[in-house]
Design a protein around this motif. Structure first.
Motif, PDB file in Angstrom:
ATOM      1  N   LEU A 132      -8.700  -7.288  -7.642  1.00 13.53           N
ATOM      2  CA  LEU A 132      -7.579  -6.917  -6.777  1.00 13.53           C
ATOM      3  C   LEU A 132      -7.379  -7.950  -5.677  1.00 13.53           C
ATOM      4  N   ARG A 133      -8.473  -8.414  -5.082  1.00 14.24           N
ATOM      5  CA  ARG A 133      -8.359  -9.415  -4.017  1.00 14.24           C
ATOM      6  C   ARG A 133      -7.734 -10.708  -4.541  1.00 14.24           C
ATOM      7  N   ARG A 134      -8.139 -11.123  -5.729  1.00 17.66           N
ATOM      8  CA  ARG A 134      -7.597 -12.362  -6.288  1.00 17.66           C
ATOM      9  C   ARG A 134      -6.110 -12.216  -6.604  1.00 17.66           C
ATOM     10  N   LEU A 135      -5.738 -11.113  -7.232  1.00 17.82           N
ATOM     11  CA  LEU A 135      -4.336 -10.900  -7.575  1.00 17.82           C
ATOM     12  C   LEU A 135      -3.474 -10.720  -6.329  1.00 17.82           C
ATOM     13  N   ARG A 136      -4.040 -10.086  -5.314  1.00 16.49           N
ATOM     14  CA  ARG A 136      -3.303  -9.917  -4.055  1.00 16.49           C
ATOM     15  C   ARG A 136      -3.033 -11.272  -3.396  1.00 16.49           C
ATOM     16  N   SER A 137      -4.031 -12.143  -3.443  1.00 15.74           N
ATOM     17  CA  SER A 137      -3.867 -13.475  -2.844  1.00 15.74           C
ATOM     18  C   SER A 137      -2.829 -14.303  -3.591  1.00 15.74           C
ATOM     19  N   GLN A 138      -2.604 -13.969  -4.861  1.00 19.80           N
ATOM     20  CA  GLN A 138      -1.608 -14.666  -5.670  1.00 19.80           C
ATOM     21  C   GLN A 138      -0.216 -14.049  -5.542  1.00 19.80           C
ATOM     22  N   GLY A 139      -0.118 -12.994  -4.742  1.00 21.92           N
ATOM     23  CA  GLY A 139       1.165 -12.341  -4.537  1.00 21.92           C
ATOM     24  C   GLY A 139       1.660 -11.570  -5.745  1.00 21.92           C
ATOM     25  N   ARG A 140       0.727 -11.017  -6.538  1.00 17.17           N
ATOM     26  CA  ARG A 140       1.111 -10.332  -7.767  1.00 17.17           C
ATOM     27  C   ARG A 140       1.534  -8.887  -7.549  1.00 17.17           C
ATOM     28  N   PHE A 141       1.217  -8.313  -6.399  1.00 18.11           N
ATOM     29  CA  PHE A 141       1.485  -6.895  -6.180  1.00 18.11           C
ATOM     30  C   PHE A 141       2.795  -6.656  -5.429  1.00 18.11           C
ATOM     31  N   ARG A 142       3.486  -5.610  -5.840  1.00 18.46           N
ATOM     32  CA  ARG A 142       4.683  -5.146  -5.134  1.00 18.46           C
ATOM     33  C   ARG A 142       4.351  -3.960  -4.242  1.00 18.46           C
ATOM     34  N   ALA A 143       3.301  -3.233  -4.571  1.00 19.47           N
ATOM     35  CA  ALA A 143       2.891  -2.077  -3.755  1.00 19.47           C
ATOM     36  C   ALA A 143       2.375  -2.556  -2.400  1.00 19.47           C
ATOM     37  N   GLU A 144       2.563  -1.740  -1.375  1.00 15.63           N
ATOM     38  CA  GLU A 144       2.128  -2.114  -0.032  1.00 15.63           C
ATOM     39  C   GLU A 144       0.613  -2.108   0.100  1.00 15.63           C
ATOM     40  N   GLN A 145      -0.052  -1.151  -0.542  1.00 10.03           N
ATOM     41  CA  GLN A 145      -1.507  -1.032  -0.438  1.00 10.03           C
ATOM     42  C   GLN A 145      -2.084  -0.777  -1.830  1.00 10.03           C
ATOM     43  N   VAL A 146      -3.071  -1.583  -2.226  1.00 15.69           N
ATOM     44  CA  VAL A 146      -3.724  -1.432  -3.526  1.00 15.69           C
ATOM     45  C   VAL A 146      -5.231  -1.555  -3.305  1.00 15.69           C
ATOM     46  N   GLU A 147      -5.993  -0.527  -3.708  1.00 19.50           N
ATOM     47  CA  GLU A 147      -7.436  -0.568  -3.476  1.00 19.50           C
ATOM     48  C   GLU A 147      -8.179   0.327  -4.458  1.00 19.50           C
ATOM     49  N   ILE A 148      -9.469   0.050  -4.616  1.00 20.76           N
ATOM     50  CA  ILE A 148     -10.380   0.885  -5.384  1.00 20.76           C
ATOM     51  C   ILE A 148     -11.451   1.400  -4.428  1.00 20.76           C
ATOM     52  N   ILE A 149     -11.667   2.702  -4.448  1.00 16.25           N
ATOM     53  CA  ILE A 149     -12.638   3.342  -3.571  1.00 16.25           C
ATOM     54  C   ILE A 149     -13.816   3.822  -4.403  1.00 16.25           C
ATOM     55  N   GLU A 150     -15.008   3.431  -4.016  1.00 15.45           N
ATOM     56  CA  GLU A 150     -16.206   3.875  -4.715  1.00 15.45           C
ATOM     57  C   GLU A 150     -16.615   5.236  -4.157  1.00 15.45           C
ATOM     58  N   GLN A 151     -16.375   6.291  -4.924  1.00 16.14           N
ATOM     59  CA  GLN A 151     -16.635   7.640  -4.432  1.00 16.14           C
ATOM     60  C   GLN A 151     -16.697   8.629  -5.585  1.00 16.14           C
ATOM     61  N   ASP A 152     -17.356   9.732  -5.345  1.00 13.89           N
ATOM     62  CA  ASP A 152     -17.404  10.851  -6.280  1.00 13.89           C
ATOM     63  C   ASP A 152     -16.050  11.553  -6.238  1.00 13.89           C
ATOM     64  N   ALA A 153     -15.411  11.682  -7.398  1.00 11.35           N
ATOM     65  CA  ALA A 153     -14.074  12.288  -7.455  1.00 11.35           C
ATOM     66  C   ALA A 153     -14.056  13.705  -6.908  1.00 11.35           C
ATOM     67  N   THR A 154     -15.151  14.435  -7.064  1.00  7.96           N
ATOM     68  CA  THR A 154     -15.184  15.830  -6.610  1.00  7.96           C
ATOM     69  C   THR A 154     -15.178  15.937  -5.096  1.00  7.96           C
ATOM     70  N   GLN A 155     -15.520  14.843  -4.412  1.00  2.77           N
ATOM     71  CA  GLN A 155     -15.580  14.853  -2.954  1.00  2.77           C
ATOM     72  C   GLN A 155     -14.376  14.171  -2.308  1.00  2.77           C
ATOM     73  N   PHE A 156     -13.518  13.593  -3.108  1.00  4.95           N
ATOM     74  CA  PHE A 156     -12.393  12.836  -2.571  1.00  4.95           C
ATOM     75  C   PHE A 156     -11.243  13.750  -2.191  1.00  4.95           C
ATOM     76  N   GLU A 157     -10.808  13.664  -0.941  1.00  5.51           N
ATOM     77  CA  GLU A 157      -9.680  14.446  -0.443  1.00  5.51           C
ATOM     78  C   GLU A 157      -8.390  13.678  -0.709  1.00  5.51           C
ATOM     79  N   VAL A 158      -7.539  14.248  -1.533  1.00  5.26           N
ATOM     80  CA  VAL A 158      -6.318  13.554  -1.965  1.00  5.26           C
ATOM     81  C   VAL A 158      -5.334  13.439  -0.802  1.00  5.26           C
ATOM     82  N   PRO A 159      -4.931  12.211  -0.437  1.00  6.62           N
ATOM     83  CA  PRO A 159      -3.998  12.023   0.687  1.00  6.62           C
ATOM     84  C   PRO A 159      -2.625  12.641   0.422  1.00  6.62           C
TER      85      PRO A 159
END
Length: 244
Positions: A132-159
């Motif tokens: 993601l960092r490499r593609l972001r630096s190349q300007g490949r993304f149109r989305a404002e925010q793109v990230e991967i979060i390392e977390q247990d899905a059962t504990q993740f509070e959906v924004p």
């Protein structure tokens, strides 16, 4: 099972798979399977990403309710993005069990406000974020925010800004039900229209039929992935269950 052995076994099995398709489904389907193998490799090369099952020396196999890593097919995911159009900055995308982030990367090329992936495996999340960092630096993304979060899905509070959720058979049983409960809590706290895209093997029983607040909206084409279903659900939380 080592990475080298797994990859060698997969390559050795390819001719046999082609012959089986040829016998069972005919020349057209067998040639289509060869084209499928070519097209996803071409897409990876063109994208400058490496998200395949055996990439980067990482193999994540099924363990209990956590299912092994398999990235979504590009053509299959294209069908999903086409269905969800129009996509705007007001939309947010979440991929549960995103692995190395193939779906996150592709969603990030749409004009979302937020794109995020949740991944339990530290090694997969680390590699995914590096890409993601490499593609972001190349300007490949149109989305404002793109990230991967390392977390247990059962504990993740959906924004509150997430209204498109992608779930590709990442986990089953208790993990799945607890994750669905987190989604429901988010809808109760922040009422909104939410679409859940659920993919799983055709031979498996579909657990979403047991979720009363999900309504089946569409059964999408899956390209050459004839072994899976791709279903779109609309979440409908009864007013009596929502917080005032």
């Amino acid at each position: 099972m080592t990475v080298r052995r797994s990859l060698v076994e997969k390559l050795c099995a390819a001719p046999q798979k082609w012959m089986v398709r040829l016998r069972q489904r005919g020349l057209g389907d067998a040639c289509g399977w060869v084209w499928y193998q070519f097209q996803w490799r071409y897409r990876e090369w063109r994208l400058g990403a490496n998200t395949s099952e055996f990439a980067h020396g990482i193999v994540v196999e099924t363990e209990g309710e956590q299912l092994g890593y398999e990235p979504i097919d590009y053509r299959c995911f294209d069908q999903i993005m086409d269905y969800l159009q129009p996509i705007t900055r007001a939309d947010g995308f979440l991929d549960y069990g995103c692995g190395m982030g193939r779906a996150v990367i592709l969603a990030g090329m749409q004009p979302y406000g937020t794109v995020m992936g949740i991944e339990f495996s530290q090694s997969l999340a680390r590699v995914g974020n590096e890409m993601l960092r490499r593609l972001r630096s190349q300007g490949r993304f149109r989305a404002e925010q793109v990230e991967i979060i390392e977390q247990d899905a059962t504990q993740f509070e959906v924004p509150a800004d997430i209204n498109h959720i992608f779930l590709f058979n990442s986990f089953t049983g208790t993990v799945l039900w607890q994750t669905l409960e987190q989604i429901k809590r988010s809808l109760e706290k922040f009422p909104r229209t939410l679409k859940l895209i659920y993919l799983q093997p055709l031979e498996d029983e579909n657990p979403m039929t047991q979720v009363p607040w999900l309504r089946l909206e569409a059964d999408l084409p899956t390209g050459y992935w004839t072994h899976i279903r791709s279903l779109v659900y609309t979440a409908e939380i009864p007013a009596s269950e929502s917080q005032p």
